[in-house]
Design a protein around this motif. Sequence first.
Motif, PDB file in Angstrom:
ATOM      1  N   ARG A 184       0.830  -1.210   0.000  1.00 52.61           N
ATOM      2  CA  ARG A 184       0.000   0.000   0.000  1.00 52.61           C
ATOM      3  C   ARG A 184       0.859   1.252   0.000  1.00 52.61           C
ATOM      4  N   ALA A 185       1.984   1.193   0.708  1.00 55.60           N
ATOM      5  CA  ALA A 185       2.902   2.331   0.698  1.00 55.60           C
ATOM      6  C   ALA A 185       3.421   2.582  -0.717  1.00 55.60           C
ATOM      7  N   LYS A 186       3.761   1.507  -1.415  1.00 53.04           N
ATOM      8  CA  LYS A 186       4.234   1.648  -2.795  1.00 53.04           C
ATOM      9  C   LYS A 186       3.133   2.164  -3.713  1.00 53.04           C
ATOM     10  N   ALA A 187       1.884   1.838  -3.371  1.00 55.53           N
ATOM     11  CA  ALA A 187       0.752   2.301  -4.171  1.00 55.53           C
ATOM     12  C   ALA A 187       0.434   3.776  -3.905  1.00 55.53           C
ATOM     13  N   GLY A 188       1.017   4.331  -2.827  1.00 59.91           N
ATOM     14  CA  GLY A 188       0.841   5.755  -2.562  1.00 59.91           C
ATOM     15  C   GLY A 188       0.087   6.109  -1.308  1.00 59.91           C
ATOM     16  N   ILE A 189      -0.046   5.152  -0.349  1.00 60.45           N
ATOM     17  CA  ILE A 189      -0.751   5.427   0.903  1.00 60.45           C
ATOM     18  C   ILE A 189       0.252   5.543   2.045  1.00 60.45           C
ATOM     19  N   SER A 190       0.164   6.621   2.808  1.00 61.79           N
ATOM     20  CA  SER A 190       1.034   6.817   3.972  1.00 61.79           C
ATOM     21  C   SER A 190       0.185   6.957   5.228  1.00 61.79           C
ATOM     22  N   LEU A 191       0.731   6.524   6.373  1.00 59.15           N
ATOM     23  CA  LEU A 191       0.043   6.662   7.655  1.00 59.15           C
ATOM     24  C   LEU A 191       0.972   7.260   8.690  1.00 59.15           C
ATOM     25  N   ALA A 192       0.523   8.342   9.331  1.00 61.06           N
ATOM     26  CA  ALA A 192       1.233   8.918  10.468  1.00 61.06           C
ATOM     27  C   ALA A 192       0.494   8.478  11.722  1.00 61.06           C
ATOM     28  N   PHE A 193       1.169   7.727  12.590  1.00 64.20           N
ATOM     29  CA  PHE A 193       0.535   7.141  13.755  1.00 64.20           C
ATOM     30  C   PHE A 193       0.204   8.189  14.821  1.00 64.20           C
ATOM     31  N   GLN A 194      -0.772   7.853  15.670  1.00 64.54           N
ATOM     32  CA  GLN A 194      -1.078   8.703  16.825  1.00 64.54           C
ATOM     33  C   GLN A 194       0.115   8.710  17.781  1.00 64.54           C
ATOM     34  N   GLN A 195       0.753   7.549  17.938  1.00 54.03           N
ATOM     35  CA  GLN A 195       1.967   7.436  18.735  1.00 54.03           C
ATOM     36  C   GLN A 195       3.080   6.949  17.803  1.00 54.03           C
ATOM     37  N   PRO A 196       3.879   7.853  17.235  1.00 51.06           N
ATOM     38  CA  PRO A 196       4.893   7.462  16.256  1.00 51.06           C
ATOM     39  C   PRO A 196       5.900   6.455  16.806  1.00 51.06           C
ATOM     40  N   VAL A 197       6.395   5.628  15.907  1.00 51.44           N
ATOM     41  CA  VAL A 197       7.377   4.607  16.272  1.00 51.44           C
ATOM     42  C   VAL A 197       8.764   5.243  16.345  1.00 51.44           C
ATOM     43  N   ARG A 198       9.563   4.811  17.309  1.00 53.02           N
ATOM     44  CA  ARG A 198      10.952   5.275  17.425  1.00 53.02           C
ATOM     45  C   ARG A 198      11.876   4.188  16.884  1.00 53.02           C
ATOM     46  N   PHE A 199      12.950   4.602  16.235  1.00 56.36           N
ATOM     47  CA  PHE A 199      13.863   3.655  15.605  1.00 56.36           C
ATOM     48  C   PHE A 199      15.266   3.857  16.165  1.00 56.36           C
ATOM     49  N   LYS A 200      15.637   3.058  17.134  1.00 52.96           N
ATOM     50  CA  LYS A 200      16.958   3.178  17.739  1.00 52.96           C
ATOM     51  C   LYS A 200      18.033   2.873  16.703  1.00 52.96           C
ATOM     52  N   GLY A 201      19.054   3.738  16.656  1.00 50.92           N
ATOM     53  CA  GLY A 201      20.153   3.549  15.716  1.00 50.92           C
ATOM     54  C   GLY A 201      19.956   4.250  14.390  1.00 50.92           C
ATOM     55  N   LEU A 202      18.744   4.776  14.143  1.00 51.64           N
ATOM     56  CA  LEU A 202      18.437   5.479  12.904  1.00 51.64           C
ATOM     57  C   LEU A 202      18.375   6.978  13.190  1.00 51.64           C
ATOM     58  N   THR A 203      18.988   7.773  12.334  1.00 51.57           N
ATOM     59  CA  THR A 203      18.945   9.217  12.533  1.00 51.57           C
ATOM     60  C   THR A 203      17.753   9.825  11.803  1.00 51.57           C
ATOM     61  N   VAL A 204      17.464  11.059  12.143  1.00 46.48           N
ATOM     62  CA  VAL A 204      16.373  11.773  11.489  1.00 46.48           C
ATOM     63  C   VAL A 204      16.636  11.868   9.988  1.00 46.48           C
ATOM     64  N   ARG A 205      17.868  12.166   9.626  1.00 48.39           N
ATOM     65  CA  ARG A 205      18.208  12.239   8.194  1.00 48.39           C
ATOM     66  C   ARG A 205      17.995  10.901   7.504  1.00 48.39           C
ATOM     67  N   ASP A 206      18.376   9.816   8.165  1.00 45.04           N
ATOM     68  CA  ASP A 206      18.152   8.481   7.600  1.00 45.04           C
ATOM     69  C   ASP A 206      16.674   8.261   7.294  1.00 45.04           C
ATOM     70  N   LEU A 207      15.829   8.597   8.261  1.00 45.61           N
ATOM     71  CA  LEU A 207      14.396   8.339   8.126  1.00 45.61           C
ATOM     72  C   LEU A 207      13.790   9.166   6.988  1.00 45.61           C
ATOM     73  N   ILE A 208      14.171  10.431   6.901  1.00 45.25           N
ATOM     74  CA  ILE A 208      13.629  11.286   5.839  1.00 45.25           C
ATOM     75  C   ILE A 208      14.082  10.803   4.469  1.00 45.25           C
ATOM     76  N   THR A 209      15.336  10.342   4.382  1.00 47.05           N
ATOM     77  CA  THR A 209      15.865   9.827   3.113  1.00 47.05           C
ATOM     78  C   THR A 209      15.124   8.557   2.694  1.00 47.05           C
ATOM     79  N   ILE A 210      14.875   7.674   3.666  1.00 50.74           N
ATOM     80  CA  ILE A 210      14.138   6.438   3.372  1.00 50.74           C
ATOM     81  C   ILE A 210      12.727   6.769   2.892  1.00 50.74           C
ATOM     82  N   ALA A 211      12.109   7.728   3.563  1.00 53.24           N
ATOM     83  CA  ALA A 211      10.749   8.126   3.196  1.00 53.24           C
ATOM     84  C   ALA A 211      10.698   8.691   1.783  1.00 53.24           C
ATOM     85  N   ALA A 212      11.701   9.482   1.417  1.00 51.48           N
ATOM     86  CA  ALA A 212      11.734  10.091   0.092  1.00 51.48           C
ATOM     87  C   ALA A 212      11.981   9.060  -1.004  1.00 51.48           C
ATOM     88  N   GLY A 213      12.616   7.954  -0.639  1.00 50.75           N
ATOM     89  CA  GLY A 213      12.882   6.904  -1.625  1.00 50.75           C
ATOM     90  C   GLY A 213      14.011   7.244  -2.574  1.00 50.75           C
TER      91      GLY A 213
END
Length: 240
Positions: free
Chosen positions: A73-102
């Motif tokens: 569904r994400a590949k089809a173009g659907i995104s979800l922002a959670f009420q309580q966002p998930v934290r990713f230990k070991g991942l930086t903010v820049r990493d996450l934004i880059t992954i999101a941008a693809g």
Amino acid sequence: MLELKNVGFQAEDEKEILRDVSLRIDDNIVVITGPNGGGKSTLAKVIAGIVKPTTGQILLDGVDITNYSVTERAKAGISLAFQQPVRFKGLTVRDLITIAAGKELSLNEACAYLSEVGLCAKDYIDRELNASLSGGEIKRIEIATILARGSRFSVFDEPEAGIDLWSFRSLIRVFEKMQKEHKGTILIISHQERILDIADKIIYIRDGVVEKYGPKEEVLPGLMHTSRAGCDVLMDKMED
């Protein structure tokens, strides 16, 4: 356009959380509201593919995505922002934004998304996504990732939760800018009057049933005058 046809969801304890939900969502900004426990968050999870509906179909631009996984569904173009966002230990903010941008982003491009949500980029771009970030900070970072994705259908589950008044005002501007620039559909779950006020259409759901769905001008006045004694939706107001 997203279409739900007779969608139902029954929990493991056999409690029916969604009942025969049929919707066509193709407007710019649509807000889902209703009392706590009415099925709002479950509906968002069904749309995003986190849980599979017990009955019914979900179609995206005419394609049946009912059995699509979250990734599909994400590949089809659907995104979800959670009420309580998930934290990713070991991942930086820049990493996450880059992954999101693809795609690879320059430092300036990655920082621009943080600036959109009111965060000072130089203070956050290399931060790790761990417990050192407050709930409000992680929420705004998650919204930045949705901006980076540029999804055609974005779902936000109570995005105002845990953020301060200044951030709330900024959040409203983010939604308005997303709608203007990306031309996709934004589906927001919220009780906030000021978020309801920017909607093109409002969905009111209670006890798993969609009771009202229509243009803001038709639905909002009735919700505004609903009494507390009626056990209906209560729209919180943030003090200036």
